[in-house]
Motif scaffolding. Structure first.
Motif, mmCIF file in Angstrom:
data_model
loop_
_atom_site.group_PDB
_atom_site.id
_atom_site.type_symbol
_atom_site.label_atom_id
_atom_site.label_comp_id
_atom_site.label_asym_id
_atom_site.label_seq_id
_atom_site.Cartn_x
_atom_site.Cartn_y
_atom_site.Cartn_z
ATOM 1 N N THR A 1 13.695 -1.141 1.350
ATOM 2 C CA THR A 1 13.289 -2.411 0.742
ATOM 3 C C THR A 1 13.636 -2.401 -0.735
ATOM 4 O OG1 THR A 1 11.443 -2.661 2.281
ATOM 5 C CG2 THR A 1 11.391 -3.985 0.279
ATOM 6 N N GLN A 2 14.365 -3.404 -1.141
ATOM 7 C CA GLN A 2 14.627 -3.617 -2.561
ATOM 8 C C GLN A 2 13.912 -4.919 -2.916
ATOM 9 O OE1 GLN A 2 19.137 -2.357 -1.904
ATOM 10 N NE2 GLN A 2 18.701 -2.597 -4.077
ATOM 11 N N PRO A 3 12.770 -4.824 -3.581
ATOM 12 C CA PRO A 3 11.903 -5.991 -3.763
ATOM 13 C C PRO A 3 12.501 -7.092 -4.644
ATOM 14 C CG PRO A 3 10.742 -3.937 -4.201
ATOM 15 C CD PRO A 3 12.186 -3.606 -4.127
ATOM 16 N N ASP A 4 13.393 -6.713 -5.530
ATOM 17 C CA ASP A 4 13.945 -7.677 -6.476
ATOM 18 C C ASP A 4 15.314 -8.136 -6.021
ATOM 19 O OD1 ASP A 4 12.607 -5.335 -8.660
ATOM 20 O OD2 ASP A 4 11.745 -7.327 -8.374
ATOM 21 N N GLU B 1 15.363 -0.912 -14.735
ATOM 22 C CA GLU B 1 14.828 -0.178 -13.589
ATOM 23 C C GLU B 1 14.944 -1.061 -12.358
ATOM 24 O OE1 GLU B 1 10.719 1.172 -13.655
ATOM 25 O OE2 GLU B 1 11.244 2.794 -12.275
ATOM 26 N N LEU B 2 15.636 -0.567 -11.350
ATOM 27 C CA LEU B 2 15.773 -1.260 -10.078
ATOM 28 C C LEU B 2 14.949 -0.505 -9.047
ATOM 29 C CD1 LEU B 2 19.615 -2.021 -10.019
ATOM 30 C CD2 LEU B 2 17.752 -3.410 -10.937
ATOM 31 N N ARG B 3 14.146 -1.246 -8.310
ATOM 32 C CA ARG B 3 13.214 -0.619 -7.398
ATOM 33 C C ARG B 3 13.789 -0.452 -6.003
ATOM 34 N NH1 ARG B 3 7.935 -4.011 -7.515
ATOM 35 N NH2 ARG B 3 9.383 -5.769 -7.699
ATOM 36 N N CYS B 4 13.381 0.629 -5.350
ATOM 37 C CA CYS B 4 13.789 0.908 -3.983
ATOM 38 C C CYS B 4 12.645 1.635 -3.283
ATOM 39 C CB CYS B 4 15.050 1.754 -3.946
ATOM 40 S SG CYS B 4 15.506 2.350 -2.300
ATOM 41 N N ASN B 5 12.215 1.106 -2.154
ATOM 42 C CA ASN B 5 11.220 1.773 -1.328
ATOM 43 C C ASN B 5 11.813 2.009 0.048
ATOM 44 O OD1 ASN B 5 9.384 -0.191 -3.253
ATOM 45 N ND2 ASN B 5 8.511 1.834 -2.903
#
Lengths: 114, 115
Positions: free
Chosen positions: B5-8, B20-24
């Motif tokens: 999941t990449q929320p942005d 900062e790029l998010r990754c879950n």
């Protein structure tokens, strides 16, 4: 050292037609994977070839088929094209026996189905 | 099944600002994690990868990423963004010991850089 190459760059087809896309892996690589990237989406795995055999397959219908040649190059064939097959098709190559090897991607083939 | 999941969907930053790029990710075992960048009309270029060891990974073009098992995250960072960093960024997980297994990608985050 040439990286992964793909041909053609762009392709336009009509519904019901068949298409063949080609990929040459990075020098020294023996494994080729194909991905489909629809507009606005991440790439999705289609299948992977090693030693001229399909090694793994993603959730794609049998209309998608492939081939790997003795020189490790590969083809992706799509039959009975649908509008939804319009996408960027990416080829990635790697070396199977190398633990933690990385998949290197080509520039892709943009397929448009009208 | 594993997922990323990449929320942005889209982020805009000023040139010189930090990023900062998010990754879950969702995966039962130890994940093998990657960040790729895609410029318009181009294929994917590997920025960095994590297999094991030090949880802070350095990549090309000044990027780094930190693996946090407790948060199931693998966020990408850069201290100072350049206009040439504008592109689509994809986080991916590989579910096996070998990097040759199929990658599962997130939907990507598009980065815009303004003056």
């Amino acid at each position: 050292d040439a990286g992964v190459t793909q041909s053609p760059t762009h392709l336009i087809k009509t519904r019901g037609q068949q298409v063949t896309l080609r990929c040459s892996p990075k020098s020294g690589h023996d494994t080729v994977s194909w991905y489909q990237q629809a507009l606005g989406q991440g790439p999705q795995f289609i299948f992977q070839y090693y030693e001229e055999e399909e090694r793994q397959r993603g959730n794609f219908p049998d209309r998608f088929s492939g081939h790997q040649f003795p020189n490790y190059s590969s083809e992706l064939n799509v039959n009975a094209l649908l509008l939804g097959d319009s996408a960027l098709y990416l080829c990635a190559s790697s070396l199977l026996q190398l633990l933690h090897d990385t998949q290197y991607f080509g520039p892709g083939t943009r397929l448009t189905v009208l | 099944a594993q997922s990323v999941t990449q929320p942005d969907i889209h982020i805009t930053v000023s040139e010189g600002a930090s990023l900062e790029l998010r990754c879950n990710y969702s995966y039962g075992a130890t994940p093998y994690l990657f960040w790729y960048v895609q410029s318009p009309g181009q294929g994917l270029q590997l920025l960095l990868k994590y297999f094991s060891g030090d949880t802070l990974v350095q990549g090309i073009k000044g990027f780094e990423a930190e693996f946090k098992r407790s948060q199931s995250s693998f966020n990408l960072r850069k201290p100072s963004v350049h206009w040439s960093d504008a592109a689509e960024y994809f986080c991916a997980v590989g579910p096996s010991l070998s990097g040759n297994t199929p990658l599962v990608f997130g939907k990507g985050t598009r980065l815009s850089v303004i003056a």
